[in-house]
Enzyme design. Structure first.
Site, PDB file in Angstrom:
ATOM      1  N   GLY A  86       6.532   4.472  -0.734  1.00 57.27           N
ATOM      2  CA  GLY A  86       6.914   4.443   0.679  1.00 57.27           C
ATOM      3  C   GLY A  86       5.932   5.135   1.599  1.00 57.27           C
ATOM      4  N   GLU A  87       5.108   6.002   1.041  1.00 58.04           N
ATOM      5  CA  GLU A  87       4.278   6.834   1.917  1.00 58.04           C
ATOM      6  C   GLU A  87       2.782   6.654   1.735  1.00 58.04           C
ATOM      7  OE1 GLU A  87       6.612  10.741   2.746  1.00 58.04           O
ATOM      8  OE2 GLU A  87       7.390   9.896   0.897  1.00 58.04           O
ATOM      9  N   THR A 144      13.712   0.458   3.006  1.00 56.19           N
ATOM     10  CA  THR A 144      12.834   0.684   1.872  1.00 56.19           C
ATOM     11  C   THR A 144      13.074  -0.311   0.741  1.00 56.19           C
ATOM     12  OG1 THR A 144      14.495   2.362   1.428  1.00 56.19           O
ATOM     13  CG2 THR A 144      12.386   3.117   2.248  1.00 56.19           C
ATOM     14  N   ASN A 181       9.594  -4.361  -7.367  1.00 57.06           N
ATOM     15  CA  ASN A 181       9.784  -5.627  -6.653  1.00 57.06           C
ATOM     16  C   ASN A 181       8.542  -5.901  -5.803  1.00 57.06           C
ATOM     17  OD1 ASN A 181      10.379  -7.562  -4.636  1.00 57.06           O
ATOM     18  ND2 ASN A 181      12.575  -7.172  -4.836  1.00 57.06           N
ATOM     19  N   GLY A 217      13.631   5.626   9.356  1.00 56.72           N
ATOM     20  CA  GLY A 217      13.763   7.081   9.438  1.00 56.72           C
ATOM     21  C   GLY A 217      12.387   7.727   9.431  1.00 56.72           C
TER      22      GLY A 217
END
Lengths: 329, 160, 686
Positions: free
Chosen positions: C652-653, C461, C579, C230
């Site tokens: 994530g960014e 993700t 993780n 996305g």
């Protein structure tokens, strides 16, 4: 995509008769370009004649020491062919510089030659394009033309031919064997593709219904040959510029050579002026630069692709440098 | 215009009516509910739709179904290579998973091509299973999540 | 089990994805679907004056053609991007003016192509210019940040500085291009609407659709167990989902599949605005900053405002007594810009981090030493202490791993095999977000498993895996006894997967539910026992950000200008890592997209037509496997008790932030050519 009829060609002559007799018919080989254009509505045939079953799938030696490559030989098979790798490295390298592994497994020799320009306006039916819709105008000249021609363009079209393989074939003095309504004929690859002039809708000199059956490679001038492609990704991208070069190097001099440029014109660009400078010359940075400058003197870049002149010069010089300094001939 | 074709998909023979315009990809996804091959671009520019067609990796979005009557198609669902799946999982060689079936089929096809001695654009002499060979040979499979590092490691491990 | 957080569990959705059986939006089993195809405006501004539908209607198998003349009326047209087919106005080229539904996808597309639309067109403007007379100051920038900030007197600081940098940097329009094109399968069954959609948030999408169509939320179900990427473009609803629902309403009872084409993605599902960044730095001769000014010009759409927060990271990066930032927008006849991975930070750390490199050059200070010299004690923007800030640690650890010490600072000194080689560094940062409102439920089943339910999303993700780990950790059970359920509005409410907030928001809710469950039922629950938990409120005591440092080695071909990123190494301080396996992929994925942004990505607008010319994946280049050579991501162990109950900062960014600057700085070091406009293409070096 408009509906079309699909037929499998039973034999070459029948295929030619069918397509020549039907103005809306096209040949289908690997499909990598045609199916793309069907979806974009750029190609609107009413009949598709599949020629992949015709007996043109072999690579065979020729009596003159050359090679006959059948029109439906897949790009990947041709690139991996031991004789091609050994004697025509420029051809193997050009094929491998093109597209991706999957596409090379589909694309054929004949289809590769006849692929159409990647000009984004040609591919977009909502914009003007003289190649797709004669007389509608050229959107690229005053638009996005980073990838477009710097040599041999016209006020009607500045598109470039996208094939890598064809550039190598021009440097190898290859000819195409064509079956038409009036029989077979041979056309030098250099003469197959046209400059756009005022008929950019015509990519080649072929008539409707003409079927490429083979490409003939003469015995190579030299096995010292190379293909160099400059692009904006490290792989899987069309050329900004490319160079195919074959050089016969003896006694410290360029006895003879063949050079063609890709990504610079509506057809693979045979670099006669560069060849003339190189012939009988002693390899050196100065000689290579002079050769490149001689060829590019006539370049007429557009506002946003002037860099291609320097890039083509650099690519040609780098290719010649590599070709004349590496190992044995 | 309609046509009927019979193809073997992942070992199973399937007869299906298609439009002459239907691509192999759409025949699989829309008409046979075989959805392992993905539609990422539909124009041969991303590799998500890669399948093995008569043993070779190809882009099913650029193949007309009608032209492949009698063909054998292997998708990621039927790919007989659990070793690749294992190394992909170990190396976290995927994230969203959308390009993954195409990556797997492409990897399988590419390993066969390498085994057959086919050269690539980066081959110097005889090809080996080096990272740079894998990178070049997998360049036709885009991954927007950016799992390339894992993909290369996974293929190298599986190919040993 | 306790300790499950921090374990490199393989992806739990791996087997399904590796067999191609994980269902994405288009692939859910629905009975007898119809297929929709869109018709887009070919003018950039004006009105539709008529349609010739005769050729399309003449085709067998066409089920419906919807235009503004016959489409059902929407209940709420407040979001103009979603108010599709409600009137004849055209606000950008590519806007949807009609949609065809047919029995087969081939016919739908053929019919769409056969529709003739006539227009009354008006002059349009799509070109972003810093001197546009119509520039305005938005009230807020995304998500709700102040447009401007100011401290001290930056003009005086610039006027009296030993050394200044005053340069303009630009980033181009960029498109998210997830591999899965945006798809909706919509089905009205009686009075219930079911949507299988490629969305980053099932609950936010449900709310949007319910209000658009005037429905009770409980009549709408949105399902999205797997999403093919996305990167922000599936975070907010866009026009196609509204169109699919309109079609389904029109053909009640018949599921309608609408998968937009790759080309259509360039005008319908958001993009990153181009930015023009004037960066001014004032420093003393040692490189200590006295002033920072960041003034950004960017675009928004006439149809709906989106103001990217490009100048905001500079508010917190480096110390300087005098500072200002600001945003100005041009309202153009363009598609609606939206979120793309790290909106604000990603483009907004390009100009400033290249400017820092230029300052280092002018002061003759090492770029890492320069950044360390300007480390703030408190957040310069808010004056609050940082909950944790380990930028220096990232720079130093990265320098050691990368081999920075051996670097000759002079540019254009290394020529190897015909390639100029250089190295560069840039900082990364991303704010810590946690969105309120997520709810998790945990239920103990008869077979001894814990069902953990939350309507969260996994776009690749790692949600399927890491939320199960959070639950296992907090319940203190093996992870194989946790059965996670996500991606469905039948599950408890979850916020959008955006702002790198997923684990913080959803994971904290799960942690809360696990605590409540154990408090209520102890360690020996009975089948059917259940408890729920919520995301707590975010602390406002601290400034909270993740930091990182990225190092690039770049080669530029001396003859042709070809550019290669030979090495890219990132070190991040992003709180607790749930993780390591999936986290590494997040960092590497961000850096890969950053590399792609640095070298390749640029949506080229043809201002005569008003559309993106290079609207496919052959012409809009994203990095291929061959472009990504040596790539490494590392992180520091960082404990931060303040950010949220899990101590995570979001990953994530941040990986995409700073990459392009590191590459540009390395390219300068290689060649001596300073590229201030992305992307860094070969022609810059000829």
């Amino acid at each position: 995509m408009i509906p079309f009829d699909y037929r499998r060609a039973e034999n070459p002559a029948g295929a030619v008769a069918t397509v020549a007799g039907a103005p809306g018919a096209v040949y289908l080989a690997g499909g990598t370009n045609l199916v793309d254009h069907l979806k974009l509505d750029v190609a609107r045939p009413d009949l598709v004649v599949d020629v992949t079953g015709l007996p043109f799938d072999r690579v065979e030696p020729r009596a003159d020491g050359g090679l006959r490559v059948g029109a439906t030989v897949r790009n990947s098979d041709l690139a991996a062919h031991p004789v091609v790798r050994e004697r025509y490295p420029v051809l193997s390298q050009a094929l491998l510089a093109g597209a991706s592994g999957q596409l090379r497994n589909m694309a054929t020799t004949g289809g590769n030659l006849l692929q159409r320009t990647r000009c984004p306006y040609f591919q977009d039916v909502t914009t003007a394009c003289n190649k797709r819709d004669p007389g509608s105008g050229c959107s690229a000249i005053e638009g996005y033309h980073r990838y477009h021609a710097i040599l041999g363009a016209s006020p009607d079209c500045v598109a470039v031919h996208p094939s890598d393989m064809a550039v190598a074939l021009v440097a190898l003095d290859a000819t195409v064997r064509v079956l038409g309504r009036h029989g077979e004929r041979d056309i030098p690859v250099d003469a197959l593709h046209r400059l756009p002039g005022d008929r950019p809708d015509r990519d080649t000199i072929l008539e409707h219904g003409d079927l490429i059956t083979a490409v003939d490679l003469p015995a190579p001038l030299s096995v010292r040959s190379a293909y160099r492609k400059v692009r904006e990704r490290s792989s899987f991208a069309f050329a900004l510029v490319s160079v195919a070069a074959v050089a016969d190097l003896r006694d410290g001099r360029v006895q003879d050579c063949r050079i063609a440029l890709g990504g610079v014109a509506h057809k693979p660009w045979r670099a006669h002026a560069a060849e003339d400078v190189l012939r009988a010359g002693e390899p050196s940075e100065q000689l290579f630069t002079r050769a490149a400058d001689a060829e590019l003197a006539g370049a007429k870049p557009l506002p946003d692709n002037g860099f291609k002149v320097a890039m083509a010069r650099g690519a040609l010089v780098a290719t010649l440098r590599g070709l004349t300094t590496e190992g044995t001939a | 215009m309609e046509a009927t074709i019979t193809i073997t998909v992942d070992g199973r023979q399937r007869t299906v009516a298609v439009d002459t315009r239907t691509t192999l990809l759409d025949a699989l996804r829309d008409r046979l509910a075989v959805t392992a091959p993905k539609k990422g671009c539909d124009h041969g520019q991303c590799g998500s739709c890669t399948v093995l067609l008569d043993g070779r990796r190809v882009l099913s979005c650029l193949a007309l179904a009608v032209a492949h009557d009698g063909a054998e198609v292997v998708t990621a669902a039927g790919l007989d290579n659990d070793r690749l799946r294992e190394t992909f999982l170990d190396n976290d060689a995927f994230q969203c998973g959308y390009c993954t079936p195409g990556q797997l089929c492409s990897a399988a096809g590419m390993l066969d091509e390498l085994k057959a001695g086919w050269p690539s654009a980066v081959t110097d002499g005889e090809p080996t299973l080096s990272a740079s060979e894998i990178r070049e040979r997998m360049a036709g499979n885009l991954c927007r999540c950016g799992a390339y590092v894992g993909i290369v490691a996974a293929i190298q491990e599986a190919g040993r | 089990m306790t300790g499950m957080i921090g374990t490199a569990l393989p992806r739990r959705d791996g087997p399904a994805k590796l067999h191609g059986t994980a269902p994405y939006a288009y692939e859910h089993d629905v009975e007898h679907p119809a297929y929709a195809h869109l018709v887009q405006a070919t003018i950039a501004r004006g009105r539709v004056t008529g349609f010739d539908l005769s050729a399309a209607n003449a085709l067998d198998d066409v089920l419906a053609i919807l235009t503004h003349e016959n489409a059902p009326r929407l209940e709420d047209t407040g979001n103009a991007e979603l108010a599709v087919l409600q009137d004849d106005a055209v606000a950008f080229r590519g806007q949807v003016v009609a949609v065809v539904v047919a029995e087969t996808p081939e016919t739908a597309r053929q019919a769409a192509n056969a529709i003739q639309v006539t227009y009354d067109s008006e002059p349009h403007e799509t070109r972003l210019r810093a001197d546009d007379a119509g520039l305005y100051t938005p009230e807020k920038v995304n998500p709700a940040l102040p447009t401007e900030s100011s401290q001290g007197d930056v003009e005086s600081a610039l006027a009296s500085a030993d050394v200044t940098v005053d340069e303009v940097y630009t980033t181009p329009m960029e498109h998210n291009n997830p591999m899965e094109p945006h798809t909706t399968v919509a089905h009205w069954d009686g009075d219930r609407l079911t949507l299988y959609d490629s969305t980053q948030g099932v609950h936010p999408l449900r709310s949007a659709v319910a209000s658009l169509f005037g429905l009770d939320e409980d009549r709408v179900r949105v399902v999205a167990p797997y999403v093919g990427g996305g990167f922000g473009s599936k975070g907010q609803p866009h026009a196609p989902v509204a169109l699919a629902v309109l079609c389904a309403r029109h053909l009640t009872g018949r599921p309608v599949k609408l998968a937009i084409t790759r080309q259509q993605m360039f005008s319908l599902v958001g993009y990153r605005t181009p930015t023009i960044q004037r960066i001014r730095l004032a420093a003393d001769h040692t490189g200590a900053l006295t002033g920072i000014a960041v003034d950004v010009v960017e675009q928004t759409a006439r149809v709906k405002e989106f103001a990217e927060q490009t100048a905001t990271p500079s508010r917190s990066m480096y110390a300087a007594p005098h500072r200002r930032t600001g945003h100005r927008l041009a309202e153009l006849d363009v598609p609606v810009p939206s979120w793309m991975r790290a909106p604000g930070e990603c483009p907004g750390m390009f100009g400033p981090e290249v400017a820092m490199d230029e300052l280092a050059q002018r002061c003759e200070v090492d770029p890492i030493a320069l950044r360390i010299r300007n480390e703030p004690e408190l957040d310069p923007d808010s004056g609050k202490p940082f909950s944790s800030r380990n930028l220096i640690g990232c720079l130093e650890d990265g320098a050691r791993r990368f081999g920075w010490d051996a670097r000759d600072p002079r540019p254009r000194t290394r020529l190897e095999d015909g390639w100029w080689i250089g190295t560069g560094v840039a900082s990364s940062t991303y704010p810590v977000h946690m969105s309120p409102g997520s709810v998790a439920e945990i239920r103990y089943t008869a077979d001894g498993r814990y069902e953990v339910a939350i309507g969260a999303a996994d776009l690749g993700t790692g949600t399927w895996t890491v939320l199960a780990q959070v639950a296992a950790d907090r319940l203190d059970v093996p992870v194989d006894r946790v059965e996670l359920r996500i991606g469905d509005t039948d599950l408890p409410n979850a916020t959008v997967a955006g702002g790198s907030s997923g684990v913080a928001s959803w994971g904290s809710a799960i942690a809360d539910a696990a605590g409540a469950f154990r408090d209520k039922f102890g360690t020996d629950p009975a089948a059917g026992d259940e408890a729920s938990g919520r995301t707590p409120d975010l602390s406002e005591t601290f400034a909270m950000r993740a930091f990182g440092a990225q190092f690039a080695e770049v080669a530029v071909h001396a003859d042709t200008g070809e550019v290669e990123v030979r090495r890219l190494l990132g070190v991040f301080a992003a709180g607790r890592i749930v993780n390591p396996r999936t986290a590494r992929s997040q960092f590497l994925g961000g850096m890969t997209m950053g590399l792609s942004m640095a070298l390749h990505e640029q949506s080229v607008m043809d201002h005569r037509y008003g559309h993106v010319v290079n609207h496919d994946l052959a012409e809009y280049h994203i990095a291929t496997c061959a472009d990504v050579r040596s790539l490494e991501a590392h992180w520091l162990d960082e404990t931060d008790e303040h950010v949220n109950p899990l101590g995570t900062k979001g990953i994530g960014e941040i990986g995409i932030v700073g990459t392009a600057a590191a590459v540009a700085n390395a390219a300068w070091h290689a060649t001596g050519v300073r590229v201030r406009d992305l992307p860094i293409t070969p022609d810059r070096f000829l």
